[in-house]
Design a protein around this motif. Structure first.
Motif, mmCIF file in Angstrom:
data_model
loop_
_atom_site.group_PDB
_atom_site.id
_atom_site.type_symbol
_atom_site.label_atom_id
_atom_site.label_comp_id
_atom_site.label_asym_id
_atom_site.label_seq_id
_atom_site.Cartn_x
_atom_site.Cartn_y
_atom_site.Cartn_z
ATOM 1 N N LEU A 117 0.911 -1.198 -0.019
ATOM 2 C CA LEU A 117 0.049 -0.136 0.094
ATOM 3 C C LEU A 117 0.953 1.115 -0.210
ATOM 4 O O LEU A 117 0.523 2.374 -0.556
ATOM 5 C CB LEU A 117 -0.911 -0.166 1.230
ATOM 6 C CG LEU A 117 -2.155 -0.941 1.158
ATOM 7 C CD1 LEU A 117 -1.794 -2.438 1.052
ATOM 8 C CD2 LEU A 117 -3.102 -0.681 2.325
ATOM 9 N N SER A 118 2.150 1.071 0.397
ATOM 10 C CA SER A 118 2.983 2.218 0.761
ATOM 11 C C SER A 118 3.547 2.773 -0.653
ATOM 12 O O SER A 118 4.265 3.808 -0.502
ATOM 13 C CB SER A 118 3.956 2.122 1.609
ATOM 14 O OG SER A 118 3.449 1.794 2.746
ATOM 15 N N ILE A 119 3.476 2.084 -1.529
ATOM 16 C CA ILE A 119 4.069 2.572 -2.970
ATOM 17 C C ILE A 119 3.429 3.794 -3.395
ATOM 18 O O ILE A 119 2.203 3.717 -3.615
ATOM 19 C CB ILE A 119 4.037 1.412 -4.285
ATOM 20 C CG1 ILE A 119 4.884 0.120 -3.870
ATOM 21 C CG2 ILE A 119 4.204 1.847 -5.159
ATOM 22 C CD1 ILE A 119 4.558 -1.017 -4.493
ATOM 23 N N ASN A 120 4.260 4.902 -3.561
ATOM 24 C CA ASN A 120 3.640 6.134 -3.967
ATOM 25 C C ASN A 120 4.549 6.918 -4.888
ATOM 26 O O ASN A 120 5.698 7.392 -4.475
ATOM 27 C CB ASN A 120 3.654 6.841 -2.470
ATOM 28 C CG ASN A 120 2.810 8.460 -2.808
ATOM 29 O OD1 ASN A 120 2.316 8.725 -3.778
ATOM 30 N ND2 ASN A 120 3.149 9.006 -1.545
ATOM 31 N N HIS B 94 10.658 2.791 -4.119
ATOM 32 C CA HIS B 94 9.277 2.448 -4.479
ATOM 33 C C HIS B 94 9.208 1.366 -5.783
ATOM 34 O O HIS B 94 8.591 0.322 -5.727
ATOM 35 C CB HIS B 94 8.427 3.403 -4.589
ATOM 36 C CG HIS B 94 7.876 4.438 -3.516
ATOM 37 N ND1 HIS B 94 7.487 3.901 -2.432
ATOM 38 C CD2 HIS B 94 8.322 5.752 -3.500
ATOM 39 C CE1 HIS B 94 7.198 4.798 -1.572
ATOM 40 N NE2 HIS B 94 7.539 6.011 -2.005
ATOM 41 N N LEU B 95 10.060 1.761 -6.813
ATOM 42 C CA LEU B 95 10.064 0.841 -7.885
ATOM 43 C C LEU B 95 10.673 -0.536 -7.650
ATOM 44 O O LEU B 95 10.041 -1.512 -8.169
ATOM 45 C CB LEU B 95 10.775 1.687 -8.936
ATOM 46 C CG LEU B 95 10.557 0.985 -10.570
ATOM 47 C CD1 LEU B 95 9.265 1.122 -10.917
ATOM 48 C CD2 LEU B 95 11.537 1.576 -11.367
ATOM 49 N N GLU C 167 5.783 9.433 -15.139
ATOM 50 C CA GLU C 167 7.137 8.990 -15.454
ATOM 51 C C GLU C 167 7.255 7.510 -14.948
ATOM 52 O O GLU C 167 7.605 6.703 -15.680
ATOM 53 C CB GLU C 167 8.200 9.950 -15.155
ATOM 54 C CG GLU C 167 9.501 9.526 -15.548
ATOM 55 C CD GLU C 167 10.675 10.161 -14.816
ATOM 56 O OE1 GLU C 167 12.008 9.798 -14.787
ATOM 57 O OE2 GLU C 167 10.489 11.458 -14.355
ATOM 58 N N TRP C 168 6.975 7.550 -13.553
ATOM 59 C CA TRP C 168 7.366 6.339 -12.680
ATOM 60 C C TRP C 168 6.467 5.295 -13.122
ATOM 61 O O TRP C 168 6.634 4.082 -12.943
ATOM 62 C CB TRP C 168 7.765 6.694 -11.285
ATOM 63 C CG TRP C 168 8.935 7.151 -11.157
ATOM 64 C CD1 TRP C 168 9.347 8.600 -11.699
ATOM 65 C CD2 TRP C 168 10.150 6.749 -10.974
ATOM 66 N NE1 TRP C 168 10.666 8.914 -11.290
ATOM 67 C CE2 TRP C 168 11.287 7.794 -10.937
ATOM 68 C CE3 TRP C 168 10.534 5.326 -10.588
ATOM 69 C CZ2 TRP C 168 12.470 7.555 -10.891
ATOM 70 C CZ3 TRP C 168 11.895 5.123 -10.186
ATOM 71 C CH2 TRP C 168 12.924 6.196 -10.410
ATOM 72 N N GLY D 129 4.697 0.153 -15.687
ATOM 73 C CA GLY D 129 4.129 -0.442 -16.743
ATOM 74 C C GLY D 129 4.849 -1.389 -17.426
ATOM 75 O O GLY D 129 4.728 -2.382 -17.864
ATOM 76 N N ASP D 130 6.300 -0.906 -18.014
ATOM 77 C CA ASP D 130 7.283 -1.720 -18.874
ATOM 78 C C ASP D 130 7.558 -3.007 -17.817
ATOM 79 O O ASP D 130 7.655 -4.091 -18.405
ATOM 80 C CB ASP D 130 8.553 -0.792 -19.019
ATOM 81 C CG ASP D 130 8.341 0.351 -20.230
ATOM 82 O OD1 ASP D 130 7.299 0.259 -20.612
ATOM 83 O OD2 ASP D 130 8.843 1.263 -20.088
#
Length: 309
Positions: free
Chosen positions: A78-81, A92-93, A135-136, A141-142
């Motif tokens: 949930l913390s991915i921001n 995050h990535l 951007e991120w 998505g890639d």
């Protein structure tokens, strides 16, 4: 997939023992509800540790999930921001990539990631955060495409622990159109959207906003509420229920979300998954909630989604 292009109806599983030794029992109980799908709470399963997969724990989860006639989706951390400060975005990535890899290993196609949150501030700063998120999310998505996974970016609500900015459903739709990535679509959480719009004083715009995001929404979070901010001190969840405040995760029909209007007026992409997120307090009403969600899924309309121009 159902005849109207819906993947099916699912429900979010609950983790029991931390070592997942009894997670098969949870899945057995869910299968008895008659759903076609399960959302796995990967964010709370100790599968990703320090940005890397813990193989033994992933193997335990795979063992519990194996051999079942179920479609799996995953809710990532949930913390991915991706609206966060620029220096934290690689972290995050990294966590997203590890959890997407685990999702693919589990056979999940839909990976739920939260849309960004940022402290309410000057407009230029908020718009810069949207730029970082575009951007991120494109980079994410890639990564997802490499694993055959679709990122489903979830609607959130503002006001949490003070003045916090979150995207409205229509703004999220515009951001996804700008990203224009076939593996970056949406999770439409109807209660979150309702809370967001009510907080902004735009409660009456709810249906129009939902209609704007529906064509991007490959994954739905189905649970009811009254769309009222949880801004009064209360002692118990029972009191929140009495007031109808907060993100209650109620059975369908207990709140006042206009479900019939939603399925009548919205069009969702083919393959959309109707996933129930029910608070554990209300699991005694799980079967009636599944039946209600199945009725919504049966009435829903879909279309074959083309990549945005």
């Amino acid at each position: 997939m159902l005849s109207n292009g819906i993947t099916g109806t699912g429900i979010s599983a609950r983790k029991r023992a931390n070592d997942l030794s009894d997670f098969a029992d949870e899945l057995d109980a869910i299968e008895e509800l008659g759903v076609e799908a399960v959302e796995l709470p990967l964010f709370d399963m100790d599968v990703v540790v320090g940005g890397h997969i813990r193989k033994a724990q992933l193997d335990a989860l795979k063992h519990a999930c194996a051999g079942r006639d179920l479609v799996y989706s995953v809710h990532g951390p949930l913390s991915i921001n991706f609206m966060d400060e620029a220096w934290r975005l690689p972290r995050h990535l990294e966590v997203l990539e590890a959890s997407v890899e685990a999702s693919a290993a589990l056979g999940a196609e839909h990976y739920v990631v939260h849309s960004g949150l940022i402290r309410t501030q000057q407009a230029a700063s908020i718009e810069a955060a949207y730029g970082r998120q575009r951007e991120w999310l494109s980079r994410a998505g890639d990564i997802a495409a490499g694993y055959g996974v679709i990122l489903c970016v979830e609607t959130l609500f503002g006001g949490y622990e003070g003045q916090v900015h979150a995207s409205s459903p229509a703004r999220l739709a515009a951001e996804l159109a700008a990203i224009d990535h076939p593996n970056v679509l949406a999770t439409l959480d109807f209660s979150h959207a309702y809370l967001k719009l009510d907080f902004d004083g735009r409660r009456d715009d709810f249906l129009d906003e939902i209609k704007a995001l529906a064509p991007w929404a490959r994954h739905l979070h189905i649970h009811d509420s009254f769309g009222r901010q949880d801004d009064i001190w209360m002692f118990t969840d029972g009191e929140r229920l009495a007031y109808g405040h907060g993100d209650l995760h109620l059975p369908v029909g207990w709140g006042d979300i206009p479900w019939e209007a939603i399925v009548t007026e919205c069009r969702f992409p083919q393959g959309v998954l109707f996933n129930i997120e029910l608070k554990e307090r209300y699991w005694y009403a799980a079967r009636e909630t599944v039946e209600a969600a199945k009725a919504l899924a049966a009435a829903a309309r879909t279309f074959k989604r083309a990549r945005a121009a």
